[in-house]
Design an enzyme around this catalytic site. Structure first.
Site, PDB file in Angstrom:
ATOM      1  N   ASN A 168       4.590  -7.742   6.579  1.00 51.12           N
ATOM      2  CA  ASN A 168       5.436  -7.153   7.626  1.00 51.12           C
ATOM      3  C   ASN A 168       4.750  -6.028   8.393  1.00 51.12           C
ATOM      4  OD1 ASN A 168       5.470  -5.656   5.177  1.00 51.12           O
ATOM      5  ND2 ASN A 168       7.222  -4.502   5.899  1.00 51.12           N
ATOM      6  N   GLU A 169       3.453  -5.885   8.246  1.00 50.64           N
ATOM      7  CA  GLU A 169       2.766  -4.735   8.833  1.00 50.64           C
ATOM      8  C   GLU A 169       3.060  -4.537  10.316  1.00 50.64           C
ATOM      9  OE1 GLU A 169       1.556  -6.755   6.694  1.00 50.64           O
ATOM     10  OE2 GLU A 169       0.442  -5.683   5.154  1.00 50.64           O
ATOM     11  N   LEU A 179       0.831  -1.194   0.000  1.00 55.26           N
ATOM     12  CA  LEU A 179       0.000   0.000   0.000  1.00 55.26           C
ATOM     13  C   LEU A 179       0.867   1.246   0.000  1.00 55.26           C
ATOM     14  CD1 LEU A 179      -2.901  -0.828   2.463  1.00 55.26           C
ATOM     15  CD2 LEU A 179      -2.433  -1.659   0.163  1.00 55.26           C
ATOM     16  N   GLY A 211       1.224  -5.252   1.208  1.00 55.51           N
ATOM     17  CA  GLY A 211       0.207  -5.369   0.171  1.00 55.51           C
ATOM     18  C   GLY A 211       0.700  -6.058  -1.090  1.00 55.51           C
TER      19      GLY A 211
END
Ligand SMILES: CCCCC/C=C\C/C=C\CC/C=C/CC(=O)SCCNC(=O)CCNC(=O)[C@H](O)C(C)(C)COP(=O)(O)OP(=O)(O)OC[C@H]1O[C@@H](n2cnc3c(N)ncnc32)[C@H](O)[C@@H]1OP(=O)(O)O
Length: 476
Positions: free
Chosen positions: A178-179, A109, A154
């Site tokens: 990996n957010e 994103l 994303g």
């Protein structure tokens, strides 16, 4: 990258949700980095290029949005339009997604979309993210990700939305959700897609720690299916695609019948602007549309209609009817216990049934399957109140305590079915007004976000008997 992450760290991702304006801590406007990115995102050159080979029925979709194919609103819109066009084109049966950029498949994103934007813009953006995933994951085409560069967050979601992943065997490239490492949340449908790809345990570890995997490690956990030298990624994808398309029935049958998909965001009745983030993120929904075949599936309701249900036949037989992946007209999957000609395909294929007969006690319990109402049910179930239910209150009430996403102190989602004062027995530590969620004995700040968000827990309190049940001492 440095700038973006510096900015996101500086302003904080809480800004995403609280719709902070574009101001730094010191109240100064963030002009230059935001502006320069804004300009890049506003570029009018196409971000997507599609080539459809009509002799093979295979389209190659190339992402070409420098510097890193980040998923901005513009990018996602273009991506979805292209996907939709291909989906409608009956001559196109297979789709390969790749990148024209060196070193990067997609950086995920666009971080600059996630702060300092109006609520309307955020809604649009988030809806576009969901659309991208739904369209890809729910595609009728066979889909292959030709991952020729890094693919975090994303970008990884896009990859696991495909049927098959081929990655360049280059130690510099990584892939993963990996957010958590960025202090943000990979939504539950990211998680579902990952679980369906690598399994529960690997997904838990991956999300709790926000891991990015090198290509060989990604292969090891099944996050990608194949590694090839970088210059062979696309050609391998094309060869592989021909195998997919050679499967009898083309891609539809096996593609739909055997891939586990959880499309938790399916749009049952949900259209347009109502896709506000909280509306989707925080409402617990069970959308059994998993199998919705775009344009073909008109699904159906939960619940039963009268006369076809003979009591014993329905009340006492536990059935799990998984019609997941039903492809209209092609699915011969027999549902448990279903025989004979009386079952017309549409009757079974399109009717969603949730038959929770667990714990039905012959002679005492006429608990029907969920969603069934009407006078035939002497004992009212879920939603039944009143003093007559003491023991039976616990024995016969079907509860589903879904704690998924419970974040102590932050999540006000109560567990399903639990309301107010009727709970004399504190199930798993949860009583009365404190139903802002810390049951399972868990209170306070010691529980970190990822700890709660990504660990799959099923807390089944079925059969909890007041005063006798020690289940509440769930120690973590
Ligand atoms: C909007 C409201 C939504 C409400 C929803 C509510 C709740 C949900 C909450 C959160 C959503 C959670 C989901 C998140 C999913 C995501 O995808 S988050 C994005 C995470 N992405 C990353 O962590 C990737 C970061 N990038 C990299 O690791 C590297 O850039 C790379 C891809 C490996 C490439 O490395 P390389 O060395 O080649 O390039 P640089 O790092 O130098 O980058 C070049 C250039 O590109 C800019 N950039 C990089 N990544 C992004 C990005 N994701 N978005 C925008 N811009 C990016 C970078 O800043 C550099 O720019 P420059 O410094 O100006 O040159």
């Amino acid at each position: 990258m440095a700038n973006v992450l510096r900015n996101s760290a500086k302003f904080g991702f809480s800004g995403v949700l609280s719709q902070l304006s574009i101001h730094s801590r010191h109240g100064r406007e963030c002009v230059s980095p935001c502006f320069s990115l804004q300009q890049r995102n506003n570029s009018t050159s196409p971000k997507i290029k599609v080539d459809l080979d009509s002799s093979t029925g295979v389209a190659v979709l190339r992402m070409q949005s420098p510097p890193v194919n980040s998923l901005s609103l513009d990018f996602l819109t273009e991506f979805c339009i292209n996907l939709e066009k291909l989906e409608m084109d009956r001559s196109c049966r297979g789709l390969i997604i790749t990148s024209t950029l060196s070193k990067v498949f997609s950086a995920g994103l666009d971080i600059m979309e996630m702060y300092g934007k109006s609520p309307e813009r955020c809604g649009e953006f988030w809806k576009a993210v969901q659309e991208m995933w739904l369209k890809l994951y729910g595609s009728n085409m066979a889909t292959i990700a030709a991952i020729n560069g890094s693919s975090p967050a994303g970008g990884c979601l896009m990859s696991i939305g495909c049927d098959y992943r081929i990655m360049a065997d280059n130690p510099r490239y990584s892939i993963g959700l990996n957010e958590t490492q960025l202090g943000i949340v990979a939504p539950f449908w990211f998680k579902d897609t990952l679980v369906n790809t690598v399994g529960n345990r690997a997904a838990e570890l991956s999300l709790e720690l926000g891991l990015l995997y090198s290509a060989p490690d990604a292969l090891k956990i099944g996050l990608v299916d194949q590694l090839v030298p970088e210059d062979q990624v696309l050609s391998t994808a094309q060869d592989t695609m021909s195998k997919w398309l050679a499967v009898p029935g083309q891609n539809t049958l096996s593609h739909w019948l055997y891939r586990v998909r959880t499309l938790s965001l399916s749009h049952t009745g949900c259209t347009g602007s109502e896709h506000s983030p909280s509306h989707w993120l925080y409402r617990v929904r069970t959308l059994s549309l998993t199998l919705a075949v775009p344009g073909q599936n008109t699904l159906s309701h939960t619940g039963c209609t009268r006369s076809e249900h003979s009591p014993s036949h329905w009340l006492y037989r536990v059935r799990t009817l998984s019609l997941t992946l039903a492809v209209p007209g092609q699915n011969t999957l027999s549902h448990t216990g279903c025989t004979g000609s009386e079952y017309s395909p549409s009757h079974w294929l399109y009717r969603v049934r949730i038959l929770s007969l667990t714990l039905a006690v012959p002679g005492q319990n006429t608990l029907p399957h969920t969603g069934c109402t009407g006078s035939e049910h002497s004992l009212s179930h879920t939603g039944c109140t009143g003093s007559e239910h003491s023991l039976s209150h616990w024995l016969y009430r079907v509860r589903i305590l879904s704690l998924t996403l419970a974040v102590p102190g932050q999540n006000t989602l109560p567990h399903t079915g639990c309301t107010g004062s009727e709970h004399s027995l504190s199930h798993t530590g949860c009583t009365g007004s404190e139903h802002t969620l810390p049951h399972t004995g868990c209170t306070g700040s010691e529980y970190s976000l990822s700890h709660w968000l990504y660990r799959v827990r099923t807390l089944s309190l079925t059969l909890a008997v007041p005063g006798q049940n020690t289940l509440s001492q769930y120690t973590l």
